[in-house]
Design a protein around this motif. Structure first.
Motif, mmCIF file in Angstrom:
data_model
loop_
_atom_site.group_PDB
_atom_site.id
_atom_site.type_symbol
_atom_site.label_atom_id
_atom_site.label_comp_id
_atom_site.label_asym_id
_atom_site.label_seq_id
_atom_site.Cartn_x
_atom_site.Cartn_y
_atom_site.Cartn_z
ATOM 1 N N GLU A 1 -28.797 -7.339 -12.146
ATOM 2 C CA GLU A 1 -28.565 -8.810 -12.429
ATOM 3 C C GLU A 1 -27.716 -8.794 -11.036
ATOM 4 N N ARG A 2 -27.509 -8.542 -9.901
ATOM 5 C CA ARG A 2 -26.862 -9.100 -9.197
ATOM 6 C C ARG A 2 -27.536 -10.061 -8.451
ATOM 7 N N ARG A 3 -27.065 -10.940 -7.568
ATOM 8 C CA ARG A 3 -27.631 -11.407 -6.248
ATOM 9 C C ARG A 3 -27.670 -11.057 -5.007
ATOM 10 N N PHE A 4 -28.214 -11.083 -3.995
ATOM 11 C CA PHE A 4 -27.614 -10.473 -2.568
ATOM 12 C C PHE A 4 -28.427 -11.539 -1.392
ATOM 13 N N ALA A 5 -27.947 -11.886 -0.652
ATOM 14 C CA ALA A 5 -28.206 -13.090 0.436
ATOM 15 C C ALA A 5 -28.588 -11.745 1.266
ATOM 16 N N ILE A 6 -29.352 -12.247 1.634
ATOM 17 C CA ILE A 6 -29.654 -11.398 3.248
ATOM 18 C C ILE A 6 -29.605 -11.602 4.613
ATOM 19 N N LEU A 7 -29.144 -12.483 5.826
ATOM 20 C CA LEU A 7 -29.424 -13.018 6.044
ATOM 21 C C LEU A 7 -30.029 -12.511 7.965
ATOM 22 N N VAL A 8 -30.615 -12.937 8.240
ATOM 23 C CA VAL A 8 -31.243 -11.887 9.469
ATOM 24 C C VAL A 8 -30.941 -13.011 10.810
ATOM 25 N N SER A 9 -30.680 -12.290 11.446
ATOM 26 C CA SER A 9 -30.459 -13.575 13.231
ATOM 27 C C SER A 9 -32.243 -13.277 13.488
ATOM 28 N N GLU A 10 -33.284 -14.114 14.383
ATOM 29 C CA GLU A 10 -34.367 -14.134 14.999
ATOM 30 C C GLU A 10 -34.233 -13.476 16.094
ATOM 31 N N TRP A 11 -32.754 -13.027 16.622
ATOM 32 C CA TRP A 11 -32.786 -12.552 17.736
ATOM 33 C C TRP A 11 -32.856 -11.072 18.190
ATOM 34 N N ASN A 12 -33.174 -10.958 18.811
ATOM 35 C CA ASN A 12 -33.917 -9.694 18.957
ATOM 36 C C ASN A 12 -34.833 -8.923 17.655
ATOM 37 N N ILE B 1 -24.748 -15.990 -6.046
ATOM 38 C CA ILE B 1 -24.612 -14.955 -4.684
ATOM 39 C C ILE B 1 -23.404 -14.445 -4.647
ATOM 40 N N ASP B 2 -23.674 -12.829 -5.277
ATOM 41 C CA ASP B 2 -22.817 -11.922 -5.484
ATOM 42 C C ASP B 2 -22.649 -11.191 -4.149
ATOM 43 N N ALA B 3 -23.206 -11.139 -2.927
ATOM 44 C CA ALA B 3 -22.992 -10.570 -2.325
ATOM 45 C C ALA B 3 -23.571 -10.769 -0.812
ATOM 46 N N VAL B 4 -23.493 -10.993 0.593
ATOM 47 C CA VAL B 4 -23.774 -11.523 1.289
ATOM 48 C C VAL B 4 -24.435 -10.315 2.056
ATOM 49 N N ILE B 5 -25.555 -10.483 2.875
ATOM 50 C CA ILE B 5 -25.909 -8.783 3.992
ATOM 51 C C ILE B 5 -25.854 -9.612 5.651
ATOM 52 N N ALA B 6 -24.998 -9.771 6.432
ATOM 53 C CA ALA B 6 -25.651 -9.846 7.060
ATOM 54 C C ALA B 6 -26.353 -9.012 8.651
ATOM 55 N N ILE B 7 -27.383 -9.852 9.433
ATOM 56 C CA ILE B 7 -28.487 -8.583 9.675
ATOM 57 C C ILE B 7 -28.213 -9.341 11.490
ATOM 58 N N GLY B 8 -28.187 -8.606 12.304
ATOM 59 C CA GLY B 8 -27.904 -8.819 13.826
ATOM 60 C C GLY B 8 -28.131 -8.067 15.252
ATOM 61 N N CYS B 9 -28.701 -7.999 16.278
ATOM 62 C CA CYS B 9 -28.183 -7.406 16.813
ATOM 63 C C CYS B 9 -28.218 -7.499 18.178
ATOM 64 N N VAL B 10 -26.788 -7.627 18.933
ATOM 65 C CA VAL B 10 -26.290 -8.474 20.252
ATOM 66 C C VAL B 10 -26.508 -6.728 20.889
ATOM 67 N N ILE B 11 -27.013 -6.789 21.921
ATOM 68 C CA ILE B 11 -26.783 -5.646 23.195
ATOM 69 C C ILE B 11 -26.521 -6.397 24.280
ATOM 70 N N GLN B 12 -25.147 -4.831 25.148
ATOM 71 C CA GLN B 12 -24.898 -5.169 25.793
ATOM 72 C C GLN B 12 -25.688 -5.774 26.725
ATOM 73 N N GLY B 13 -25.128 -6.813 27.618
ATOM 74 C CA GLY B 13 -26.160 -7.011 28.871
ATOM 75 C C GLY B 13 -24.511 -6.830 30.287
ATOM 76 N N GLU B 14 -25.041 -7.358 31.614
ATOM 77 C CA GLU B 14 -24.477 -7.282 32.678
ATOM 78 C C GLU B 14 -23.008 -8.535 32.207
ATOM 79 N N THR B 15 -23.682 -9.003 32.420
ATOM 80 C CA THR B 15 -21.829 -9.670 31.803
ATOM 81 C C THR B 15 -21.303 -9.970 29.976
ATOM 82 N N LYS B 16 -19.924 -10.337 29.933
ATOM 83 C CA LYS B 16 -19.407 -9.728 29.131
ATOM 84 C C LYS B 16 -19.766 -10.725 27.890
#
Length: 166
Positions: free
Chosen positions: A21-32, A81-96
């Motif tokens: 009976e719990r509700r979840f939000a999954i937030l997804v980055s479109e980048w990568n 909403i009982d919990a949020v899951i944040a999904i993303g991917c940040v790949i290291q590049g040539e800068t900081k």
């Protein structure tokens, strides 16, 4: 490297709470998206496998990982909403650039959880390259989306324990 031949997605599923009976939000980055879609699939399937109803899992998309904090806050502020899951991917590049993004997202998601009192899970990969990301998004190191979902479930269980009356 210790993780070179190891599936890193090993976790205990003992004593998970009922999440039917719990509700979840999954937030997804479109980048990568090749990576984030695989992470989403892992998180979504894991929630279903452990009792969540499909209609109780809401997906939201944001342009990039930086936007996960505000998007997560919007979902976490909802009473249903009982919990949020944040999904993303940040790949290291040539800068900081990645360092600034990763720090901002980690701090932002922490702040949202503290502000709302709800589990807000950091499901953001911070790999050195694309292959490391793929290895952790259903590849040889498992799927970190699975782990994010299990973390959300376990945090709901802890919240129940903390606020239950003895």
């Amino acid at each position: 490297m210790a993780s070179a031949q190891k599936n890193l997605s090993v976790f205990s599923t003992d004593e998970l709470p009922d999440i039917s009976e719990r509700r979840f939000a999954i937030l997804v980055s479109e980048w990568n998206s090749e990576v984030t879609e695989a992470l989403f699939d892992g998180a979504y399937q894991t929630l279903l496998q452990h009792g969540a109803k499909p209609e109780n899992v809401i997906r939201g998309n944001v342009p990039g990982s930086y936007e996960l904090s505000l998007g997560s806050q919007w979902f976490a502020q909802r009473d249903d909403i009982d919990a949020v899951i944040a999904i993303g991917c940040v790949i290291q590049g040539e800068t900081k650039h990645n360092d600034y993004i990763n720090h901002a997202v980690a701090q932002g998601l922490t702040n949202v959880g503290m502000k709302t009192g709800k589990p807000v899970i950091f499901g953001v990969l911070t790999p050195n390259d694309q292959q490391q990301a793929l290895d952790r998004a259903g590849g040889i190191h498992g799927n970190k989306g699975d782990e994010a979902a299990i973390t959300a479930i376990k945090m709901i269980g802890l919240q129940q324990q903390v606020y239950s009356k003895f």
